[in-house]
Design a protein around this motif. Structure first.
Motif, PDB file in Angstrom:
ATOM      1  N   THR A 148       0.679  -1.241  -0.096  1.00 20.69           N
ATOM      2  CA  THR A 148      -0.093   0.070  -0.090  1.00 20.69           C
ATOM      3  C   THR A 148       0.789   1.305  -0.004  1.00 20.69           C
ATOM      4  O   THR A 148       0.685   2.078  -0.730  1.00 20.69           O
ATOM      5  N   ILE A 149       1.694   1.383   0.956  1.00 17.29           N
ATOM      6  CA  ILE A 149       2.706   2.569   0.972  1.00 17.29           C
ATOM      7  C   ILE A 149       3.261   2.520  -0.300  1.00 17.29           C
ATOM      8  O   ILE A 149       3.606   3.787  -1.022  1.00 17.29           O
ATOM      9  N   GLY A 150       4.122   1.476  -0.730  1.00 15.43           N
ATOM     10  CA  GLY A 150       4.830   1.325  -2.119  1.00 15.43           C
ATOM     11  C   GLY A 150       3.866   1.943  -3.224  1.00 15.43           C
ATOM     12  O   GLY A 150       4.329   2.816  -4.159  1.00 15.43           O
ATOM     13  N   GLY A 151       2.586   1.628  -3.163  1.00 15.78           N
ATOM     14  CA  GLY A 151       1.708   2.031  -4.308  1.00 15.78           C
ATOM     15  C   GLY A 151       1.575   3.582  -4.381  1.00 15.78           C
ATOM     16  O   GLY A 151       1.622   4.199  -5.284  1.00 15.78           O
ATOM     17  N   TYR A 152       1.518   4.166  -3.152  1.00 16.15           N
ATOM     18  CA  TYR A 152       1.201   5.702  -3.019  1.00 16.15           C
ATOM     19  C   TYR A 152       2.592   6.251  -3.514  1.00 16.15           C
ATOM     20  O   TYR A 152       2.628   7.239  -4.202  1.00 16.15           O
ATOM     21  N   ALA A 153       3.649   5.588  -3.040  1.00 15.60           N
ATOM     22  CA  ALA A 153       5.036   6.234  -3.313  1.00 15.60           C
ATOM     23  C   ALA A 153       5.314   6.316  -4.767  1.00 15.60           C
ATOM     24  O   ALA A 153       6.015   7.293  -5.230  1.00 15.60           O
ATOM     25  N   LYS A 154       4.724   5.329  -5.777  1.00 13.08           N
ATOM     26  CA  LYS A 154       4.876   5.155  -7.143  1.00 13.08           C
ATOM     27  C   LYS A 154       3.683   5.854  -7.690  1.00 13.08           C
ATOM     28  O   LYS A 154       3.660   5.998  -8.807  1.00 13.08           O
ATOM     29  N   HIS A 155       2.725   6.614  -7.222  1.00 17.40           N
ATOM     30  CA  HIS A 155       1.453   7.026  -7.717  1.00 17.40           C
ATOM     31  C   HIS A 155       1.679   8.226  -8.658  1.00 17.40           C
ATOM     32  O   HIS A 155       2.506   8.977  -8.225  1.00 17.40           O
ATOM     33  N   PRO A 156       1.105   8.388  -9.905  1.00 15.71           N
ATOM     34  CA  PRO A 156       1.315   9.201 -10.700  1.00 15.71           C
ATOM     35  C   PRO A 156       0.705  10.551 -10.374  1.00 15.71           C
ATOM     36  O   PRO A 156       1.165  11.773 -10.943  1.00 15.71           O
ATOM     37  N   ASN A 157       0.016  10.747  -9.234  1.00 14.42           N
ATOM     38  CA  ASN A 157      -0.383  11.918  -8.809  1.00 14.42           C
ATOM     39  C   ASN A 157       0.599  12.527  -7.927  1.00 14.42           C
ATOM     40  O   ASN A 157       0.692  13.862  -7.475  1.00 14.42           O
ATOM     41  N   PHE A 158       1.700  11.751  -7.425  1.00 15.70           N
ATOM     42  CA  PHE A 158       2.764  12.434  -6.735  1.00 15.70           C
ATOM     43  C   PHE A 158       3.841  12.814  -7.963  1.00 15.70           C
ATOM     44  O   PHE A 158       4.258  12.089  -8.342  1.00 15.70           O
ATOM     45  N   ALA A 159       4.523  14.174  -7.596  1.00 14.25           N
ATOM     46  CA  ALA A 159       5.269  14.417  -8.472  1.00 14.25           C
ATOM     47  C   ALA A 159       6.696  14.011  -7.676  1.00 14.25           C
ATOM     48  O   ALA A 159       7.831  13.822  -8.260  1.00 14.25           O
ATOM     49  N   ALA A 160       6.621  13.970  -6.319  1.00 16.46           N
ATOM     50  CA  ALA A 160       7.701  13.685  -5.634  1.00 16.46           C
ATOM     51  C   ALA A 160       7.223  13.081  -4.086  1.00 16.46           C
ATOM     52  O   ALA A 160       6.194  13.425  -3.642  1.00 16.46           O
ATOM     53  N   VAL A 161       8.087  12.575  -3.370  1.00 19.87           N
ATOM     54  CA  VAL A 161       7.531  11.684  -2.356  1.00 19.87           C
ATOM     55  C   VAL A 161       8.757  11.803  -1.273  1.00 19.87           C
ATOM     56  O   VAL A 161       9.797  11.440  -1.410  1.00 19.87           O
ATOM     57  N   LEU A 162       8.475  12.121   0.045  1.00 17.44           N
ATOM     58  CA  LEU A 162       9.223  11.731   1.355  1.00 17.44           C
ATOM     59  C   LEU A 162       8.626  10.570   2.155  1.00 17.44           C
ATOM     60  O   LEU A 162       7.313  10.541   2.073  1.00 17.44           O
ATOM     61  N   ILE A 163       9.468   9.743   2.591  1.00 15.98           N
ATOM     62  CA  ILE A 163       8.826   8.492   3.380  1.00 15.98           C
ATOM     63  C   ILE A 163       9.817   8.568   4.591  1.00 15.98           C
ATOM     64  O   ILE A 163      11.123   8.662   4.665  1.00 15.98           O
ATOM     65  N   ILE A 164       9.079   8.709   5.701  1.00 15.40           N
ATOM     66  CA  ILE A 164       9.754   9.030   7.240  1.00 15.40           C
ATOM     67  C   ILE A 164       9.565   7.782   8.102  1.00 15.40           C
ATOM     68  O   ILE A 164       8.098   7.657   8.108  1.00 15.40           O
ATOM     69  N   GLY A 165      10.146   7.056   8.812  1.00 16.36           N
ATOM     70  CA  GLY A 165      10.292   6.147   9.661  1.00 16.36           C
ATOM     71  C   GLY A 165      10.784   6.669  11.001  1.00 16.36           C
ATOM     72  O   GLY A 165      11.549   7.775  11.159  1.00 16.36           O
ATOM     73  N   LEU A 166      10.490   5.904  11.989  1.00 18.65           N
ATOM     74  CA  LEU A 166      11.000   6.159  13.344  1.00 18.65           C
ATOM     75  C   LEU A 166      12.532   5.615  13.582  1.00 18.65           C
ATOM     76  O   LEU A 166      13.500   6.106  13.815  1.00 18.65           O
ATOM     77  N   GLY A 167      12.586   4.182  13.230  1.00 18.78           N
ATOM     78  CA  GLY A 167      13.766   3.482  13.339  1.00 18.78           C
ATOM     79  C   GLY A 167      13.762   2.191  14.032  1.00 18.78           C
ATOM     80  O   GLY A 167      14.554   1.326  13.399  1.00 18.78           O
ATOM     81  N   CYS A 168      12.889   2.187  14.999  1.00 10.53           N
ATOM     82  CA  CYS A 168      12.902   0.713  15.574  1.00 10.53           C
ATOM     83  C   CYS A 168      11.661  -0.084  15.479  1.00 10.53           C
ATOM     84  O   CYS A 168      11.408  -1.212  15.852  1.00 10.53           O
ATOM     85  N   GLU A 169      10.798   0.491  14.365  1.00  6.33           N
ATOM     86  CA  GLU A 169       9.342  -0.182  14.049  1.00  6.33           C
ATOM     87  C   GLU A 169       9.822  -1.495  13.261  1.00  6.33           C
ATOM     88  O   GLU A 169      10.750  -1.775  12.743  1.00  6.33           O
ATOM     89  N   ARG A 170       8.556  -2.288  13.387  1.00  4.77           N
ATOM     90  CA  ARG A 170       8.522  -3.475  12.795  1.00  4.77           C
ATOM     91  C   ARG A 170       8.555  -3.265  11.246  1.00  4.77           C
ATOM     92  O   ARG A 170       9.279  -4.063  10.299  1.00  4.77           O
ATOM     93  N   ASN A 171       8.031  -2.490  10.644  1.00  8.28           N
ATOM     94  CA  ASN A 171       8.139  -1.914   9.189  1.00  8.28           C
ATOM     95  C   ASN A 171       9.344  -1.153   8.956  1.00  8.28           C
ATOM     96  O   ASN A 171       9.292   0.093   8.735  1.00  8.28           O
ATOM     97  N   GLN A 172      10.351  -1.731   8.921  1.00  7.04           N
ATOM     98  CA  GLN A 172      11.598  -1.078   8.708  1.00  7.04           C
ATOM     99  C   GLN A 172      11.747  -0.414   7.373  1.00  7.04           C
ATOM    100  O   GLN A 172      11.195  -1.155   6.235  1.00  7.04           O
ATOM    101  N   LEU A 173      12.110   0.849   7.308  1.00  4.98           N
ATOM    102  CA  LEU A 173      12.373   1.463   6.052  1.00  4.98           C
ATOM    103  C   LEU A 173      12.906   0.757   5.113  1.00  4.98           C
ATOM    104  O   LEU A 173      12.661   0.459   3.743  1.00  4.98           O
ATOM    105  N   SER A 174      14.322   0.153   5.306  1.00  9.54           N
ATOM    106  CA  SER A 174      14.960  -0.814   4.356  1.00  9.54           C
ATOM    107  C   SER A 174      14.069  -1.978   3.823  1.00  9.54           C
ATOM    108  O   SER A 174      14.270  -2.259   2.548  1.00  9.54           O
ATOM    109  N   GLY A 175      13.259  -2.542   4.673  1.00  2.00           N
ATOM    110  CA  GLY A 175      12.420  -3.616   4.150  1.00  2.00           C
ATOM    111  C   GLY A 175      11.292  -3.163   3.046  1.00  2.00           C
ATOM    112  O   GLY A 175      11.155  -3.790   2.258  1.00  2.00           O
TER     113      GLY A 175
END
Length: 515
Positions: free
Chosen positions: A191-218
């Motif tokens: 879901t997050i990836g689909g939004y990050a690639k969405h054509p209605n976004f000219a650009a995207v920032l993704i912000i994480g905390l660091g210790c979450e289970r949904n690691q930014l790298s993953g």
């Protein structure tokens, strides 16, 4: 396929099909009101949009609306009696899926004859209907930072960037306290990836905390995302905390603004439109006006090469056989039935949820007795063309034509899946008056009846109630919806956009178990 052309208006009632044993009250029908066309006198006070028995119905007999079973008589019902959830029982019945039996290929117009709109062509070939910069969170813990960054970019600060629709922060309550692998995490990242690639976004920032289970790298690895001029990432624990992350993210967006503002609208074919179809706050007129009119508009879109995405799996349950019969092949039809099976046998057993019968209080007050009756109207949004593919939640929609995506019936969650799959517009029917927006895409609201439209003109984009009033035909309404869609895709603001709706309707499906 549901037969829509047989309905006739006779005074205070509407007959939807010659075989029906109920008719629908066009206006409020009082006790003692004669209905000469049906040969009965009303025994009940029946609200507009609700059902009246047109002939004697024996206990256990199927209640037929549009010649489709919507339940069974709980007791003997005399002609002229109010028919609703108090005397209609909900139970399973056999349905013939007849995979592909009614499929007919839809001729698509040559591209030079297809309608056009003004869209934003992205480097990967996708086409947007809006030009936002998006700030996304990996986890609820970074939600405040995401919103603070987006809020910094006020209208005044964006005044010099006229081609940018805004900076929007989209957050959610997931990303930690959940399974670290498997379907729940895959679905969230998709879901997050689909939004990050969405054509209605000219650009995207993704912000994480660091210790979450949904690691930014993953997330980046699963969704094949890499940092580039259109995508920046921040981890709060590595960026110095809340304030420093906000400051750094604001600076990153500032650098993105000039490039995003350089993008301009150009004429493109309507084949680049992917429309997410939604209905909420439905009533007894939804299946008579707005839903079939939207379906007819989507038939037009499909002929012009575009894509219509029907969803809300619990709200096609009971009439799924009308879709499998239109499937392009048996494999596609069986995909749909597998999703129904999963809902019935794995996700919902023992729970007081819609697919097990009960509709929302608003739907019930609007005249819908159970989920079978709601599904009858909900499915009509998909029109009459062939079912070309079935997708899981938030999967990329790559097949043009009429397709289905498995989602819950909850509108924000369902629309989130459609948008993650690439929908660049939402068309939303409502009979009770649902208020909805879904940044970064425009939402068009279609009212089922004139009284509600008149009360809520600030929220409703189009009045399909004129079909009921007799001032417009279904075909005229469908053509006007299609033309309105092209205008709003080209930049005209929808009512929900004018009201500023859409910042809080990003709701990924919470399919997993919280730990």
């Amino acid at each position: 396929m549901i037969e829509l052309s047989a309905k006739k208006v006779h005074g205070p009632i509407i007959r939807l099909h010659p075989n029906d044993n109920v008719v629908v009250a066009r206006t409020e029908v009082g006790i003692g009101t004669p209905v000469p066309s049906e040969g009965f006198t009303s025994r009940s006070q029946v609200p507009a949009g609700h059902k009246i028995a047109a002939r004697p119905i024996q206990a256990g007999e199927a209640i037929l609306k549009y010649n489709v079973c919507i339940g069974f008589a709980a007791v003997d019902i005399a002609p002229g009696t109010y028919v609703h959830s108090h005397n209609v029982s909900f139970r399973e019945f056999d349905r013939d899926y007849a995979y592909g039996r009614d499929y007919v290929e839809t001729p698509v117009l040559p591209e030079k004859e297809q309608a056009t709109f003004l869209g934003y062509v992205r480097p990967d070939g996708q086409v947007g209907t809006r030009n936002y910069i998006g700030i996304l969170s990996t986890v609820n813990c970074s939600a405040t930072v995401v919103h603070k960054v987006a809020e910094w970019f006020t209208e005044e600060r964006l005044a010099a960037f006229g081609n940018i629709d805004g900076v929007v922060g989209l957050t959610h309550g997931l990303g930690c306290g959940m399974e670290m692998s498997g379907e729940p995490m895959d679905l969230l990242r998709r879901t997050i990836g689909g939004y990050a690639k969405h054509p209605n976004f000219a650009a995207v920032l993704i912000i994480g905390l660091g210790c979450e289970r949904n690691q930014l790298s993953g997330l980046l690895a699963q969704e094949k995302l890499e940092a580039n001029p259109r995508l920046a990432t921040f981890v709060m624990q590595e960026s110095g905390g809340t304030r420093k992350t906000i400051e750094a993210a604001v600076e990153a967006v500032k650098k993105m603004l000039p490039r995003a503002n350089d993008v301009v609208r150009v004429p493109v074919s309507a084949k680049h439109l992917k429309i997410g179809l939604q209905c909420g706050g439905s009533d007894g007129f939804s299946s008579i006006t707005a839903n079939p009119a939207l379906g007819a508009a989507m038939d037009i879109l499909v002929r012009h090469g575009g894509t219509a995405i029907l969803s809300e799996t619990p709200e096609i349950y009971g009439v799924e056989h009308t879709l499998t019969r239109r499937a392009v092949n048996e494999a596609v039809g069986r995909k749909l039935i597998e999703r129904i099976r999963w809902w019935k046998e794995e996700y919902s057993p023992g729970r007081d949820v819609q697919i097990n019968g009960a509709v929302s209080p608003g739907n019930n007050m609007g005249g819908l007795a159970n989920i079978f009756e709601k599904s009858l109207g909900s499915s009509m949004k998909g029109g009459t063309t062939g079912l070309m593919e079935v997708y899981r939640y938030a999967e990329p929609v790559r097949q043009n034509g009429f397709v289905f995506m498995d989602t819950p019936g909850f509108d924000p969650c369902s629309a989130t899946g459609q948008i993650a799959g690439g929908a660049n517009m939402i068309l939303f029917t409502t009979g009770r008056g649902s208020m909805f927006g879904a940044k970064p895409v425009p939402s068009i609201k279609l009212a089922t009846n004139t009284p509600m439209y008149s009360r809520l003109t600030e929220d409703m984009d189009y009045n399909c109630g004129e079909i009921l009033d007799g001032t417009k035909t279904m075909a005229e309404t469908a053509e006007e919806i299609f033309r309105l869609t092209l205008k709003i895709a080209s930049g005209e603001r929808s009512k929900s956009e004018l009201l500023g709706l859409g910042d809080h309707e990003f709701v990924p499906w919470n399919i997993g178990v919280v730990s």
